[in-house]
Design a protein around this motif. Sequence first.
Motif, PDB file in Angstrom:
ATOM      1  N   ARG A   1       0.934  -1.320  -0.094  1.00 39.71           N
ATOM      2  CA  ARG A   1       0.003   0.050  -0.112  1.00 39.71           C
ATOM      3  C   ARG A   1       0.916   1.136  -0.111  1.00 39.71           C
ATOM      4  NH1 ARG A   1      -2.651   1.533   5.447  1.00 39.71           N
ATOM      5  NH2 ARG A   1      -0.453   1.733   5.794  1.00 39.71           N
ATOM      6  N   ASP A   2       1.755   1.247   0.911  1.00 39.41           N
ATOM      7  CA  ASP A   2       2.465   2.368   1.127  1.00 39.41           C
ATOM      8  C   ASP A   2       3.350   2.769  -0.120  1.00 39.41           C
ATOM      9  OD1 ASP A   2       1.510   2.706   3.603  1.00 39.41           O
ATOM     10  OD2 ASP A   2       3.375   2.060   4.740  1.00 39.41           O
ATOM     11  N   GLY A   3       3.978   1.629  -0.754  1.00 41.45           N
ATOM     12  CA  GLY A   3       4.787   1.797  -2.009  1.00 41.45           C
ATOM     13  C   GLY A   3       3.880   2.229  -3.145  1.00 41.45           C
ATOM     14  N   ILE A   4       2.760   1.773  -3.413  1.00 36.21           N
ATOM     15  CA  ILE A   4       1.955   2.085  -4.468  1.00 36.21           C
ATOM     16  C   ILE A   4       1.437   3.686  -4.292  1.00 36.21           C
ATOM     17  CG2 ILE A   4      -0.372   1.840  -5.614  1.00 36.21           C
ATOM     18  CD1 ILE A   4      -0.033  -1.288  -4.744  1.00 36.21           C
ATOM     19  N   ALA A   5       1.121   4.114  -2.985  1.00 35.69           N
ATOM     20  CA  ALA A   5       0.609   5.414  -2.674  1.00 35.69           C
ATOM     21  C   ALA A   5       1.787   6.440  -3.046  1.00 35.69           C
ATOM     22  CB  ALA A   5       0.382   5.537  -1.383  1.00 35.69           C
ATOM     23  N   ALA A   6       3.121   5.840  -3.062  1.00 35.80           N
ATOM     24  CA  ALA A   6       4.256   6.773  -2.895  1.00 35.80           C
ATOM     25  C   ALA A   6       4.633   7.067  -4.513  1.00 35.80           C
ATOM     26  CB  ALA A   6       5.446   6.190  -2.489  1.00 35.80           C
ATOM     27  N   LEU A   7       3.836   6.199  -5.230  1.00 31.88           N
ATOM     28  CA  LEU A   7       3.933   6.267  -6.967  1.00 31.88           C
ATOM     29  C   LEU A   7       2.865   7.222  -7.241  1.00 31.88           C
ATOM     30  CD1 LEU A   7       4.914   2.831  -7.812  1.00 31.88           C
ATOM     31  CD2 LEU A   7       6.369   4.729  -7.760  1.00 31.88           C
ATOM     32  N   GLY A   8       1.957   7.646  -6.314  1.00 34.31           N
ATOM     33  CA  GLY A   8       0.822   8.573  -6.718  1.00 34.31           C
ATOM     34  C   GLY A   8      -0.441   7.892  -7.002  1.00 34.31           C
ATOM     35  N   TYR A   9      -0.616   6.460  -7.034  1.00 32.23           N
ATOM     36  CA  TYR A   9      -2.092   6.104  -7.287  1.00 32.23           C
ATOM     37  C   TYR A   9      -2.825   5.871  -5.967  1.00 32.23           C
ATOM     38  CZ  TYR A   9       0.726   4.118 -11.222  1.00 32.23           C
ATOM     39  OH  TYR A   9       1.765   4.040 -12.182  1.00 32.23           O
ATOM     40  N   PRO A  10      -3.988   6.270  -6.200  1.00 31.41           N
ATOM     41  CA  PRO A  10      -4.820   6.463  -5.191  1.00 31.41           C
ATOM     42  C   PRO A  10      -5.674   5.104  -4.641  1.00 31.41           C
ATOM     43  CG  PRO A  10      -6.031   7.101  -7.028  1.00 31.41           C
ATOM     44  CD  PRO A  10      -4.663   6.733  -7.541  1.00 31.41           C
ATOM     45  N   PHE A  11      -6.217   5.148  -3.422  1.00 32.81           N
ATOM     46  CA  PHE A  11      -6.906   3.819  -3.019  1.00 32.81           C
ATOM     47  C   PHE A  11      -8.416   4.559  -2.613  1.00 32.81           C
ATOM     48  CE2 PHE A  11      -2.663   2.829  -2.272  1.00 32.81           C
ATOM     49  CZ  PHE A  11      -2.589   1.471  -2.637  1.00 32.81           C
TER      50      PHE A  11
END
Length: 340
Positions: free
Chosen positions: A266-276
């Motif tokens: 989750r944190d790695g994906i969010a750091a790339l700018g993708y939302p949840f």
Amino acid sequence: MYSFRNDYSEGAHPQVIQALADTNGVQTVGYGTDPYCATAADTIRRLCAAPDAAVHFLVGGTQVNLVTIDAFLQSYEAVIAAQTGHVSTHETGAIEATGHKVCTVEGPDGKLTPALVESVLAQHNGTEHMVLPRLVYISDTTEIGTIYTKAELTALRQCCQAHGLFLYLDGARLGSALTAPGNDLSLPDLAALTDGFTIGGTKNGALFGEALVLTHPLPHFRWHMKQRGAVLAKGRLLGIQFQTLLEDGLYFDLARHANRLALRLRDGIAALGYPFPVESPSNQQFPVLPNGTVAKLQELGYEFEIDHPVDNGHTCIRLVTSWATPERAMEAFLRDLAAC
């Protein structure tokens, strides 16, 4: 490359396999009346601080839900569930097939609240022309990865008591829920606040199996089990697995591992700018990615569920980690996503 499709792709944790192998040649009575099931049930009662609870072992989630709900209800009584609830979406109408309507209501985070429960009650006029809502079904974790707090569960319990409703909790991913950051519920809390709940094994290290805890034992429940094909002749296979998972805390260690890797995803994906669209502290994560990125990840060999399309150019996917997910798979996914 790796499958993030679900948390039951592998067989079982090696300690579970070893326990089954070590007892393979032992002869016991059948149908869950063996010493292994008795020991596992005693362990569960101790962990739940519920010495009078009835504990039953069943093979799968849909089976335990339909048998238990049918045993709780009269033929004209119904279930209240979130629209995303497993009994509403992924059990092929199993509850309805027993004659009980599932009355759904939409909650923004996959959870029920007293207000949502009462909104369903208000739609039923209490006459013989409509079903009578009698049981509230919830999941922890929910089907979208969220968890209940003790305050939320207590409020639901009070609502159910006020309206004469049963409260039943589907714990298919209970290990993930109870070890998630922010969780303040425990097994004794669940025993005190619900009429029944399950401890899921299938999705947390067992070959198969769900343990049902009935804090208010239902008369003739094993008759209901037998009629629905839920009394396993080699029932000891269930007891052995749950005793192995629960006696020394392995069950919760496995869930913590799954959660830890999911949150790093989750944190790695969010750091790339993708939302949840929903904040999940558990082993299910739901990022929204461009359709081209989803296709590229699939081309690279990653497996995951498509949850729903967001718009013409974006899709919400589901990534699930398990007790067996290696750190290298999580790290590789993040590297490949960044490259996409």
